[in-house]
Scaffold this motif. Sequence first.
Motif, PDB file in Angstrom:
ATOM      1  N   TRP A  14       8.367   8.876 -13.245  1.00  0.00           N
ATOM      2  CA  TRP A  14       7.974   9.866 -12.381  1.00  0.00           C
ATOM      3  C   TRP A  14       7.573   8.789 -11.402  1.00  0.00           C
ATOM      4  O   TRP A  14       7.979   9.062  -9.999  1.00  0.00           O
ATOM      5  CB  TRP A  14       7.255  10.712 -12.828  1.00  0.00           C
ATOM      6  N   ILE A  15       7.348   7.950 -12.027  1.00  0.00           N
ATOM      7  CA  ILE A  15       6.741   7.085 -10.815  1.00  0.00           C
ATOM      8  C   ILE A  15       8.186   5.747 -10.055  1.00  0.00           C
ATOM      9  O   ILE A  15       7.472   5.868  -9.287  1.00  0.00           O
ATOM     10  CB  ILE A  15       5.224   5.714 -11.553  1.00  0.00           C
ATOM     11  N   LYS A  16       8.171   5.721 -10.861  1.00  0.00           N
ATOM     12  CA  LYS A  16       9.333   4.836 -10.340  1.00  0.00           C
ATOM     13  C   LYS A  16      10.895   5.672 -10.029  1.00  0.00           C
ATOM     14  O   LYS A  16      11.284   5.303  -8.710  1.00  0.00           O
ATOM     15  CB  LYS A  16      10.458   4.322 -11.888  1.00  0.00           C
ATOM     16  N   ALA A  17      10.683   6.900 -10.267  1.00  0.00           N
ATOM     17  CA  ALA A  17      12.256   7.602  -9.253  1.00  0.00           C
ATOM     18  C   ALA A  17      10.800   7.724  -7.509  1.00  0.00           C
ATOM     19  O   ALA A  17      11.535   7.787  -7.135  1.00  0.00           O
ATOM     20  CB  ALA A  17      11.456   9.663 -10.221  1.00  0.00           C
ATOM     21  N   GLU A  18       9.501   8.282  -7.518  1.00  0.00           N
ATOM     22  CA  GLU A  18       9.296   8.266  -5.859  1.00  0.00           C
ATOM     23  C   GLU A  18       8.967   7.031  -6.207  1.00  0.00           C
ATOM     24  O   GLU A  18       9.606   7.471  -4.454  1.00  0.00           O
ATOM     25  CB  GLU A  18       7.475   8.826  -6.150  1.00  0.00           C
ATOM     26  N   ILE A  19       9.171   5.803  -5.870  1.00  0.00           N
ATOM     27  CA  ILE A  19       8.720   4.917  -5.523  1.00  0.00           C
ATOM     28  C   ILE A  19      10.347   3.975  -4.822  1.00  0.00           C
ATOM     29  O   ILE A  19      11.288   3.776  -4.259  1.00  0.00           O
ATOM     30  CB  ILE A  19       8.124   3.175  -6.433  1.00  0.00           C
ATOM     31  N   HIS A  20      11.305   4.620  -5.895  1.00  0.00           N
ATOM     32  CA  HIS A  20      13.127   4.326  -5.464  1.00  0.00           C
ATOM     33  C   HIS A  20      13.643   5.457  -4.168  1.00  0.00           C
ATOM     34  O   HIS A  20      13.974   4.901  -3.426  1.00  0.00           O
ATOM     35  CB  HIS A  20      14.195   5.260  -6.706  1.00  0.00           C
ATOM     36  N   GLU A  21      12.995   6.671  -4.368  1.00  0.00           N
ATOM     37  CA  GLU A  21      13.186   7.739  -3.183  1.00  0.00           C
ATOM     38  C   GLU A  21      12.513   6.758  -1.813  1.00  0.00           C
ATOM     39  O   GLU A  21      12.975   6.857  -0.716  1.00  0.00           O
ATOM     40  CB  GLU A  21      12.585   8.956  -3.051  1.00  0.00           C
ATOM     41  N   TYR A  22      11.450   6.437  -2.187  1.00  0.00           N
ATOM     42  CA  TYR A  22      10.511   5.583  -0.636  1.00  0.00           C
ATOM     43  C   TYR A  22      11.901   4.442  -0.390  1.00  0.00           C
ATOM     44  O   TYR A  22      11.466   4.756   0.637  1.00  0.00           O
ATOM     45  CB  TYR A  22       9.608   5.542  -1.266  1.00  0.00           C
ATOM     46  N   VAL A  23      11.925   3.376  -1.425  1.00  0.00           N
ATOM     47  CA  VAL A  23      12.723   3.009  -0.626  1.00  0.00           C
ATOM     48  C   VAL A  23      14.123   2.741  -0.355  1.00  0.00           C
ATOM     49  O   VAL A  23      14.228   1.917   0.766  1.00  0.00           O
ATOM     50  CB  VAL A  23      12.867   1.449  -2.460  1.00  0.00           C
ATOM     51  N   ALA A  82       0.932  -1.306   0.264  1.00  0.00           N
ATOM     52  CA  ALA A  82       0.038   0.073   0.161  1.00  0.00           C
ATOM     53  C   ALA A  82       0.972   1.494  -0.069  1.00  0.00           C
ATOM     54  O   ALA A  82       0.133   2.417  -0.471  1.00  0.00           O
ATOM     55  CB  ALA A  82      -1.011  -0.055   1.030  1.00  0.00           C
ATOM     56  N   ASP A  83       1.425   0.874   0.827  1.00  0.00           N
ATOM     57  CA  ASP A  83       2.914   2.379   0.967  1.00  0.00           C
ATOM     58  C   ASP A  83       3.710   2.563  -0.644  1.00  0.00           C
ATOM     59  O   ASP A  83       3.777   3.815  -1.066  1.00  0.00           O
ATOM     60  CB  ASP A  83       4.261   2.364   1.871  1.00  0.00           C
ATOM     61  N   LEU A  84       3.797   1.862  -1.149  1.00  0.00           N
ATOM     62  CA  LEU A  84       4.438   1.833  -2.885  1.00  0.00           C
ATOM     63  C   LEU A  84       3.729   2.191  -3.610  1.00  0.00           C
ATOM     64  O   LEU A  84       3.886   3.323  -4.294  1.00  0.00           O
ATOM     65  CB  LEU A  84       4.707   0.330  -3.207  1.00  0.00           C
ATOM     66  N   ILE A  85       2.267   1.533  -3.617  1.00  0.00           N
ATOM     67  CA  ILE A  85       1.176   2.239  -4.255  1.00  0.00           C
ATOM     68  C   ILE A  85       0.834   3.460  -4.175  1.00  0.00           C
ATOM     69  O   ILE A  85       0.783   4.692  -5.238  1.00  0.00           O
ATOM     70  CB  ILE A  85       0.104   1.946  -4.116  1.00  0.00           C
ATOM     71  N   GLN A  86       1.069   4.262  -2.905  1.00  0.00           N
ATOM     72  CA  GLN A  86       0.793   5.959  -3.158  1.00  0.00           C
ATOM     73  C   GLN A  86       2.062   6.532  -3.433  1.00  0.00           C
ATOM     74  O   GLN A  86       2.131   7.526  -3.406  1.00  0.00           O
ATOM     75  CB  GLN A  86       0.686   5.865  -0.851  1.00  0.00           C
ATOM     76  N   GLU A  87       3.184   6.183  -3.061  1.00  0.00           N
ATOM     77  CA  GLU A  87       4.298   6.706  -3.791  1.00  0.00           C
ATOM     78  C   GLU A  87       4.317   7.135  -4.697  1.00  0.00           C
ATOM     79  O   GLU A  87       4.506   7.873  -5.758  1.00  0.00           O
ATOM     80  CB  GLU A  87       6.068   6.300  -2.592  1.00  0.00           C
ATOM     81  N   GLY A  88       4.115   5.381  -5.876  1.00  0.00           N
ATOM     82  CA  GLY A  88       4.380   5.947  -7.427  1.00  0.00           C
ATOM     83  C   GLY A  88       2.413   6.676  -7.646  1.00  0.00           C
ATOM     84  O   GLY A  88       2.881   7.286  -8.342  1.00  0.00           O
ATOM     85  N   ASN A  89       1.659   6.696  -6.523  1.00  0.00           N
ATOM     86  CA  ASN A  89       0.701   7.975  -6.500  1.00  0.00           C
ATOM     87  C   ASN A  89       0.870   9.080  -6.476  1.00  0.00           C
ATOM     88  O   ASN A  89       1.156   9.955  -7.836  1.00  0.00           O
ATOM     89  CB  ASN A  89      -0.718   7.926  -6.080  1.00  0.00           C
ATOM     90  N   ILE A  90       1.720   9.220  -6.151  1.00  0.00           N
ATOM     91  CA  ILE A  90       2.290  10.781  -5.608  1.00  0.00           C
ATOM     92  C   ILE A  90       2.833  11.086  -6.845  1.00  0.00           C
ATOM     93  O   ILE A  90       3.046  12.263  -7.582  1.00  0.00           O
ATOM     94  CB  ILE A  90       2.971  11.167  -4.426  1.00  0.00           C
ATOM     95  N   GLY A  91       4.166  10.118  -7.443  1.00  0.00           N
ATOM     96  CA  GLY A  91       5.005  10.051  -9.262  1.00  0.00           C
ATOM     97  C   GLY A  91       3.760  10.456 -10.318  1.00  0.00           C
ATOM     98  O   GLY A  91       4.077  10.879 -11.174  1.00  0.00           O
ATOM     99  N   LEU A  92       2.976   9.510  -9.986  1.00  0.00           N
ATOM    100  CA  LEU A  92       2.390   9.580 -10.897  1.00  0.00           C
ATOM    101  C   LEU A  92       0.874  11.371 -11.501  1.00  0.00           C
ATOM    102  O   LEU A  92       1.090  12.373 -11.974  1.00  0.00           O
ATOM    103  CB  LEU A  92       0.503   8.817 -10.581  1.00  0.00           C
ATOM    104  N   MET A  93       0.883  11.600  -9.880  1.00  0.00           N
ATOM    105  CA  MET A  93       0.343  13.605 -10.353  1.00  0.00           C
ATOM    106  C   MET A  93       1.259  14.428 -10.242  1.00  0.00           C
ATOM    107  O   MET A  93       1.125  15.023 -10.748  1.00  0.00           O
ATOM    108  CB  MET A  93      -0.279  13.570  -8.941  1.00  0.00           C
ATOM    109  N   LYS A  94       2.522  14.178  -9.935  1.00  0.00           N
ATOM    110  CA  LYS A  94       3.699  14.985 -11.060  1.00  0.00           C
ATOM    111  C   LYS A  94       3.939  15.065 -12.131  1.00  0.00           C
ATOM    112  O   LYS A  94       4.438  16.049 -12.478  1.00  0.00           O
ATOM    113  CB  LYS A  94       4.747  14.519 -10.274  1.00  0.00           C
TER     114      LYS A  94
END
Length: 287
Positions: free
Chosen positions: A109-118, A77-89
Amino acid sequence: MTTQAVALPTVSAVGSIDAYIQAARRLPLLTEEEEFSLASRFREENDLEAARQLVLSHLRLVISIARGYLGYGLPHADLIQEGNIGLMKAVKRFDPARGVRLVSFAIHWIKAEIHEYVLRNWRMVKVATTKAQRKLFFNLRGMKSNTDTLTSGQIGDIAHRLSVKPDDVREMDSRLSGHDVALDGDSGDGEAFAPIAYLADNSTEPVHVLEARARDRLQNDGLQCALASLDPRSRRIVEARWLNEENPATLHDLAAEFAVSAERIRQIEMKALQKMRANLIGQTPGI
């Protein structure tokens, strides 16, 4: 556009991650013409409803990308939420006039946000800090078939395939193969030597504060006493060379001031320091 402006379904709102995924899959996909129209409305008129539809129609893309990062042990769920932030960007920056579909533009953008979260959450101690290390981190995780340490042959092969140095691969593999250590790792016998035992900060305890103040006072008094034992010229040289932290004088500066050579200033300085040192340890200098 902000996350508040675009209301998205969340896991907590629908009850579970499975329900969220099912809800996202039921959202209709956009045709190329619909996507162009919505993106143009948002870009030219700041139509937030158009942006919302663009985001909702690509939620399944985020879910698909986030699934590829489940191996790090982080909540889906957290990975998806971070990806959603990248999608909005991505939606905010998307220009439909370039002739590229949003799905292609948003992946980065989606991968970039998930990478940062990881990288922020996979370990308390970061394993990758530079851009090159982050690239190696994710590539190496995907190329390793298990958690065993790589052999020399495997390291050489991976280094060749990723165009990096074998030492870089070896170091990153060592970091990835390491295990997290509990901060308070008491095993129950009362003798465990966990990090909490040597990472504690005692500097603010009253006893330590008083001891530090007394030590500083003694050092300052001793320094003043040692300086007082010098003649005026020697004291001036020592103070200008060693006690002026912002703009210490050079030998040549002082040579010009006292109209002697730089070598003579050096000799006076050395004798003065020897005398001060002897004074601080309670001895009489033999000069």
